[in-house]
Design a protein around this motif. Structure first.
Motif, mmCIF file in Angstrom:
data_model
loop_
_atom_site.group_PDB
_atom_site.id
_atom_site.type_symbol
_atom_site.label_atom_id
_atom_site.label_comp_id
_atom_site.label_asym_id
_atom_site.label_seq_id
_atom_site.Cartn_x
_atom_site.Cartn_y
_atom_site.Cartn_z
ATOM 1 N N PHE A 73 0.766 -1.003 0.248
ATOM 2 C CA PHE A 73 0.214 0.456 0.294
ATOM 3 C C PHE A 73 0.439 1.047 -0.145
ATOM 4 O O PHE A 73 1.935 1.786 1.118
ATOM 5 C CB PHE A 73 -0.776 0.139 1.385
ATOM 6 C CG PHE A 73 -1.848 0.757 1.473
ATOM 7 C CD1 PHE A 73 -2.510 1.458 0.074
ATOM 8 C CD2 PHE A 73 -1.955 1.751 2.685
ATOM 9 C CE1 PHE A 73 -3.126 2.675 0.962
ATOM 10 C CE2 PHE A 73 -2.725 2.426 3.076
ATOM 11 C CZ PHE A 73 -3.575 3.305 1.915
ATOM 12 N N ILE A 74 0.699 2.121 -1.024
ATOM 13 C CA ILE A 74 1.439 3.620 -0.878
ATOM 14 C C ILE A 74 0.278 3.588 -1.237
ATOM 15 O O ILE A 74 -0.594 4.624 -1.118
ATOM 16 C CB ILE A 74 2.179 3.641 -2.408
ATOM 17 C CG1 ILE A 74 3.113 2.577 -3.172
ATOM 18 C CG2 ILE A 74 2.641 4.919 -2.605
ATOM 19 C CD1 ILE A 74 4.443 2.258 -2.105
ATOM 20 N N ALA A 75 1.626 5.323 0.473
ATOM 21 C CA ALA A 75 -0.909 6.257 0.885
ATOM 22 C C ALA A 75 0.339 7.581 0.747
ATOM 23 O O ALA A 75 1.851 7.907 1.159
ATOM 24 C CB ALA A 75 -0.744 5.598 2.301
ATOM 25 N N GLN A 76 0.243 8.797 0.194
ATOM 26 C CA GLN A 76 0.412 9.990 0.559
ATOM 27 C C GLN A 76 -0.729 10.744 0.571
ATOM 28 O O GLN A 76 -1.586 11.294 -0.105
ATOM 29 C CB GLN A 76 1.371 10.047 -0.810
ATOM 30 C CG GLN A 76 2.177 11.526 -0.793
ATOM 31 C CD GLN A 76 1.318 11.961 -1.179
ATOM 32 O OE1 GLN A 76 0.621 13.023 -1.747
ATOM 33 N NE2 GLN A 76 1.448 13.912 -0.524
ATOM 34 N N PHE A 77 -0.914 11.946 2.063
ATOM 35 C CA PHE A 77 -1.046 12.439 2.292
ATOM 36 C C PHE A 77 -1.641 13.915 2.213
ATOM 37 O O PHE A 77 -0.054 14.794 2.242
ATOM 38 C CB PHE A 77 -1.784 12.863 3.492
ATOM 39 C CG PHE A 77 -2.015 11.040 4.053
ATOM 40 C CD1 PHE A 77 -3.633 10.750 3.277
ATOM 41 C CD2 PHE A 77 -1.440 10.412 4.553
ATOM 42 C CE1 PHE A 77 -3.831 8.983 3.550
ATOM 43 C CE2 PHE A 77 -2.392 9.004 5.396
ATOM 44 C CZ PHE A 77 -2.671 8.229 4.756
ATOM 45 N N ASN A 78 -2.249 15.334 1.527
ATOM 46 C CA ASN A 78 -1.762 16.633 1.628
ATOM 47 C C ASN A 78 -2.575 17.136 1.421
ATOM 48 O O ASN A 78 -3.913 17.350 1.833
ATOM 49 C CB ASN A 78 -2.121 16.789 -0.533
ATOM 50 C CG ASN A 78 -0.943 16.175 -0.959
ATOM 51 O OD1 ASN A 78 0.181 15.846 -1.154
ATOM 52 N ND2 ASN A 78 -1.731 14.449 -1.549
ATOM 53 N N GLU A 79 -2.775 17.907 2.894
ATOM 54 C CA GLU A 79 -3.398 18.819 3.905
ATOM 55 C C GLU A 79 -3.936 18.217 5.402
ATOM 56 O O GLU A 79 -3.953 17.249 4.932
ATOM 57 C CB GLU A 79 -3.837 20.120 3.219
ATOM 58 C CG GLU A 79 -2.852 20.705 2.045
ATOM 59 C CD GLU A 79 -1.868 21.854 2.915
ATOM 60 O OE1 GLU A 79 -2.331 22.012 4.385
ATOM 61 O OE2 GLU A 79 -0.825 22.054 2.192
ATOM 62 N N PRO A 80 -3.998 19.026 6.308
ATOM 63 C CA PRO A 80 -4.689 18.330 7.404
ATOM 64 C C PRO A 80 -6.687 17.638 6.587
ATOM 65 O O PRO A 80 -6.646 16.530 7.176
ATOM 66 C CB PRO A 80 -5.149 19.422 8.028
ATOM 67 C CG PRO A 80 -4.289 20.214 8.243
ATOM 68 C CD PRO A 80 -3.357 19.997 6.271
ATOM 69 N N ALA A 81 -6.719 18.157 6.543
ATOM 70 C CA ALA A 81 -8.629 17.394 5.386
ATOM 71 C C ALA A 81 -7.659 16.187 4.737
ATOM 72 O O ALA A 81 -8.822 15.408 5.336
ATOM 73 C CB ALA A 81 -9.529 18.574 4.764
ATOM 74 N N ALA A 82 -7.122 15.977 4.317
ATOM 75 C CA ALA A 82 -6.363 14.733 3.995
ATOM 76 C C ALA A 82 -5.711 13.943 4.945
ATOM 77 O O ALA A 82 -5.614 12.916 4.710
ATOM 78 C CB ALA A 82 -5.690 15.337 2.132
ATOM 79 N N GLY A 83 -5.894 13.987 5.440
ATOM 80 C CA GLY A 83 -4.737 13.193 6.914
ATOM 81 C C GLY A 83 -3.312 13.685 7.370
ATOM 82 O O GLY A 83 -3.074 13.449 7.813
ATOM 83 N N GLN A 84 -2.868 14.617 6.627
ATOM 84 C CA GLN A 84 -1.558 14.907 6.674
ATOM 85 C C GLN A 84 -1.008 15.504 7.828
ATOM 86 O O GLN A 84 -1.801 16.093 8.737
ATOM 87 C CB GLN A 84 -1.087 15.764 5.707
ATOM 88 C CG GLN A 84 0.566 16.106 5.414
ATOM 89 C CD GLN A 84 1.207 16.647 4.489
ATOM 90 O OE1 GLN A 84 0.015 17.616 4.123
ATOM 91 N NE2 GLN A 84 2.230 17.395 4.581
ATOM 92 N N THR A 85 -0.113 14.806 8.802
ATOM 93 C CA THR A 85 0.211 15.684 10.062
ATOM 94 C C THR A 85 1.839 15.866 10.808
ATOM 95 O O THR A 85 2.075 16.775 10.890
ATOM 96 C CB THR A 85 0.145 14.332 10.814
ATOM 97 O OG1 THR A 85 0.904 13.352 10.887
ATOM 98 C CG2 THR A 85 -1.027 14.035 11.190
#
Ligand code: 5GP
Length: 140
Positions: free
Chosen positions: A85-97
């Motif tokens: 599984f490759i995951a990459q989050f952009n901005e807090p609304a998308a889960g980025q911490t």
């Protein structure tokens, strides 16, 4: 939406905060996530700072993705995974911490769920052993 060079991954890059490194080249670093969602969870980051994928230099992405692929294959081998599984989050609304671009590389096994994102801190000795397995697979 600016890049803060005081973020925790920038400190890991500078060696100000310890990490269990599995791979490094001129442009990229890969190290164990301290709160793995599965054993073998690695983070791949470019050395050049950007907040996330949205503001990244396309050339940085071009340098980083081959390392994501290389690490994904090594993690798959080291943990005998059925999938990655490759995951990459952009901005807090998308889960980025953490606000330095990073790609999560997480081994998956049929029928096994994932632990929560940013959940429980793993023991240093366990992370060290997992990093060693991945480094060995990268050499092979
Ligand atoms: P994000 O939510 O930004 O995509 O993910 C940040 C990831 O960084 C999380 O999976 C979290 O467990 C991990 N993380 C947070 N702080 C540290 C740290 O100090 N060292 C390492 N190795 N990983 C961290």
């Amino acid at each position: 939406m600016t890049y803060d060079p005081g973020n925790i991954f920038a400190k890991i890059l500078k060696g100000e905060i310890p990490s269990h490194r599995v791979y490094e080249d001129e442009h990229t670093l890969a190290f164990m996530d301290v709160m793995p969602q599965a054993p073998g969870h690695v983070l791949v980051i470019p050395k050049k700072g950007s907040r996330n994928l949205l503001d990244a230099d396309p050339q940085v992405l071009a340098n980083t993705i081959p390392v994501v692929q290389k690490v994904a294959n090594a993690v798959k081998e080291a943990f005998d995974a059925d999938g990655i599984f490759i995951a990459q989050f952009n901005e807090p609304a998308a889960g980025q911490t953490v606000f330095h671009l990073h790609f999560h590389v997480i081994p998956r096994h049929e029928g096994q769920g994932l632990k929560p994102h940013s959940g429980k801190m793993e023991e240093g000795a366990v992370l060290a052993a997992h990093a060693e397995k991945i480094r060995t697979a990268l050499k092979g």
